[in-house]
Design an enzyme around this catalytic site. Structure first.
Site, mmCIF file in Angstrom:
data_model
loop_
_atom_site.group_PDB
_atom_site.id
_atom_site.type_symbol
_atom_site.label_atom_id
_atom_site.label_comp_id
_atom_site.label_asym_id
_atom_site.label_seq_id
_atom_site.Cartn_x
_atom_site.Cartn_y
_atom_site.Cartn_z
ATOM 1 N N HIS A 169 0.839 -1.199 0.000
ATOM 2 C CA HIS A 169 0.000 0.000 0.000
ATOM 3 C C HIS A 169 0.876 1.251 0.000
ATOM 4 O O HIS A 169 1.012 1.939 1.013
ATOM 5 C CB HIS A 169 -0.941 -0.006 1.198
ATOM 6 C CG HIS A 169 -2.038 -1.016 1.085
ATOM 7 N ND1 HIS A 169 -2.034 -2.199 1.793
ATOM 8 C CD2 HIS A 169 -3.162 -1.037 0.322
ATOM 9 C CE1 HIS A 169 -3.121 -2.895 1.494
ATOM 10 N NE2 HIS A 169 -3.821 -2.216 0.601
ATOM 11 N N HIS A 206 1.519 1.482 -5.832
ATOM 12 C CA HIS A 206 0.204 0.840 -5.946
ATOM 13 C C HIS A 206 -0.837 1.852 -6.401
ATOM 14 O O HIS A 206 -1.684 1.551 -7.267
ATOM 15 C CB HIS A 206 -0.201 0.240 -4.592
ATOM 16 C CG HIS A 206 -1.657 -0.147 -4.507
ATOM 17 N ND1 HIS A 206 -2.215 -1.146 -5.273
ATOM 18 C CD2 HIS A 206 -2.669 0.351 -3.739
ATOM 19 C CE1 HIS A 206 -3.512 -1.251 -4.983
ATOM 20 N NE2 HIS A 206 -3.799 -0.358 -4.060
ATOM 21 N N ASP A 208 -8.601 -1.499 -8.175
ATOM 22 C CA ASP A 208 -7.936 -1.681 -6.887
ATOM 23 C C ASP A 208 -7.412 -3.100 -6.704
ATOM 24 O O ASP A 208 -6.392 -3.308 -6.041
ATOM 25 C CB ASP A 208 -8.914 -1.325 -5.759
ATOM 26 C CG ASP A 208 -8.241 -1.265 -4.397
ATOM 27 O OD1 ASP A 208 -7.016 -1.026 -4.337
ATOM 28 O OD2 ASP A 208 -8.939 -1.455 -3.390
ATOM 29 N N HIS A 222 -6.988 6.725 -3.298
ATOM 30 C CA HIS A 222 -7.885 5.746 -2.670
ATOM 31 C C HIS A 222 -7.267 5.039 -1.466
ATOM 32 O O HIS A 222 -7.992 4.498 -0.634
ATOM 33 C CB HIS A 222 -8.321 4.700 -3.709
ATOM 34 C CG HIS A 222 -7.303 3.631 -3.960
ATOM 35 N ND1 HIS A 222 -6.184 3.850 -4.740
ATOM 36 C CD2 HIS A 222 -7.215 2.348 -3.524
ATOM 37 C CE1 HIS A 222 -5.456 2.743 -4.768
ATOM 38 N NE2 HIS A 222 -6.053 1.815 -4.050
ATOM 39 N N ASP A 223 -5.943 5.016 -1.341
ATOM 40 C CA ASP A 223 -5.285 4.396 -0.182
ATOM 41 C C ASP A 223 -4.398 5.388 0.554
ATOM 42 O O ASP A 223 -3.428 4.998 1.214
ATOM 43 C CB ASP A 223 -4.451 3.186 -0.617
ATOM 44 C CG ASP A 223 -5.261 1.905 -0.665
ATOM 45 O OD1 ASP A 223 -6.251 1.809 0.078
ATOM 46 O OD2 ASP A 223 -4.919 1.005 -1.452
#
Length: 509
Positions: free
Chosen positions: A217, A221, A367, A257-258
């Site tokens: 993560h 990524h 994802d 998103h992360d």
């Protein structure tokens, strides 16, 4: 140009000193909060670049101030502790990993930020010295790309795009370079009148806020997900229906998103009483954190400050809706709704809500698309995500916590984790996506996943330690748990509580 500023680390139960709130670009709070001092509203309205949050968001913003923008060399203590003996672990420095020095970890990103921005100042000053007229076209930052990276960007829509090579060619700045290129390629910078300096600063800060010490993560990524999202946006069903606003939203959601992922999953945060679990009431903890962190950066940089306030708030809410959809504990709900739409053939992309739902499904696919990549890329991602699982297990063992499923490196292998993840999570999702968009890309993804699954199965035939031989029912349970670990939440196998039964939050990881 000022990149960021540091705030002193303060206990949550003490008011913020006036000298902190009086700085340029200070962050203001509603006077209704009992956690903070109540500054004069007249002063708040006069502050340049002030960010105002209502009382429900004050705690989240204050934690973001301490957690994201302030990275002290020795870590910092959680604001609140319970009486649990394990909670004296400094979990906020988990991204430094075991045996890694936090000083070097925090110095690296800061040097990269200054180096990037210094390079742009150099380009500007060198033009003036050479007598070159000051022209700032939208592609000015492309001059920072090496020739090979520029060649790769010409094929950014290729599913075989090697994000690891691209990250090396851009000196570890793949997320900044790729996202800026895509926004520019779609003409979104000009269409939405985005300030080039603010946009660049926003992307630099986004990349910085991903923990580079996370095996999986991290910013690479995020760049990989953004590239996959671009491939989906190019699919005929979407390309002819999505608006420029939809595309902007999709790319920003993929890139953020992360954001700020700590490298451990939601159950870990809950069982250790982490402040994020308390803040978000044990529901979509990581996804809410990613969303609020992204909103904090948007407001801090003022990227959309030129838009009407209502439009900016709507964009932030819809960005959150996309990011929250990546919560793997809500996978069955989204998948069931997708199937119903496809069975009843009532998906109309002229409808804004239907387009938003398809963006959610596209982000979910992006994802977890690693099993659908060519073997050389998929294998690297599989090894990285499994290593992140194992590192959490090592921390749990070190502090005598119960080791989470799939996190014990002595009892699990990359192969059995990946086979379970493909079987229970990836295959059902991409099968439905293929029904929606039956294109060459969809068939390519399914083909790669089948080959990759067979490859892992072949590797599993090799002799394995006795500890890895488990009852079939338990093996199925553990491998299905890989779905939850990949995005940092809880997913269960047949025989246990279904993910449908898990409460859904206000929202890979």
């Amino acid at each position: 140009m000022e990149v960021c500023y540091q705030l002193p680390v303060l206990p949550l139960d003490r008011p913020v000193p006036k000298h902190v709130l009086s700085r340029r670009g200070a962050i203001s709070f509603s006077s209704s909060s009992s956690l903070f001092g109540a500054p004069d509203p007249r002063q708040l309205s006069q502050r340049r670049g002030a960010i105002s949050y209502d009382s429900s968001d004050q705690t989240a913003l204050y934690i973001r101030m301490l957690d994201v923008r302030v990275r002290s060399q020795v870590g910092f203590e959680p604001e609140r502790r319970s009486s649990h003996p394990y909670l004296f672990i400094d979990f906020r420095t988990l991204h430094t990993r075991l045996g890694c020095g936090s000083a070097s970890a925090s110095a690296g990103p800061e040097r990269r930020v200054h180096r990037l921005l210094s390079f742009q100042r150099y380009l500007h000053s060198s033009r003036l010295l050479r007598g070159v007229p000051q022209q700032i076209p939208l592609h000015i930052l492309d001059e920072a790309y090496t020739g090979q990276a520029r060649c790769m960007l010409e094929k950014v829509g290729n599913w075989n795009f090697d994000i690891f090579l691209f990250d090396k060619l851009t000196n570890g700045n793949s997320l900044i370079t790729l996202t800026f290129h895509l926004l520019n390629q779609y003409g979104l910078v000009e269409l939405f009148q985005l300030d080039m300096v603010k946009l660049w600063r926003f992307l630099v800060m986004v990349q910085e806020d991903y923990h580079s010490d996370n095996p999986y993560h991290n910013a690479v990524h995020a760049a990989d997900v953004t590239q996959a999202m671009y491939c989906y946006l190019q699919e005929p069903m979407l390309a002819k229906s999505l608006t420029s606003y939809d595309i902007l939203l999709g790319l920003l959601a993929a890139a953020t998103h992360d954001l700020g992922h700590p490298g451990v999953n939601q159950p870990f945060l809950i069982k250790t009483g982490h402040y994020l679990a308390t803040l978000y009431r044990n529901t979509s903890v990581l996804e809410n954190h990613h969303w609020k962190s992204a909103v904090g950066l948007l407001r801090e940089t003022g990227l959309f400050s030129h838009l009407p306030a209502e439009d900016s708030l709507n964009l932030e809410r819809e960005l959150g809706s996309l990011i929250l959809a990546t919560d793997i504990s809500r996978q069955n709900g989204y998948l069931s709704r997708f199937r119903i739409h496809l069975d009843q053939e009532n998906l109309f992309l002229s409808n804004a809500s239907h387009r938003h739902f398809i963006l959610q499904m596209a982000l979910k696919c992006a994802d977890i698309c690693n099993p659908c990549r060519p073997w050389e890329l998929s294998k690297q991602w599989s090894e990285r995500v499994t290593e992140e699982f194992f590192q959490q297990g090592d921390i749990e063992k070190k502090h005598k916590l119960e080791v989470s499923p799939l996190c014990d490196r002595q009892k699990n292998t990359v192969g059995n984790i990946q086979i379970g993840f493909m079987t229970y999570v990836a295959e059902p999702l991409f099968a439905e996506w293929s029904r929606f968009s039956d294109t060459r890309l969809s068939q390519t993804m399914l083909g790669h996943m089948g080959l990759n699954k067979a490859s892992w199965g072949g590797l599993q035939q090799e002799p394995t330690p006795v500890s890895e031989e488990r009852e079939p029912s338990r093996a199925g349970t553990d491998t299905e748990d890989a779905a939850a670990r990949r995005n940092g939440n809880t997913a269960t196998a047949a025989g246990g509580p279904s993910s449908k039964e898990i409460p859904q939050g206000s929202r890979e990881s």
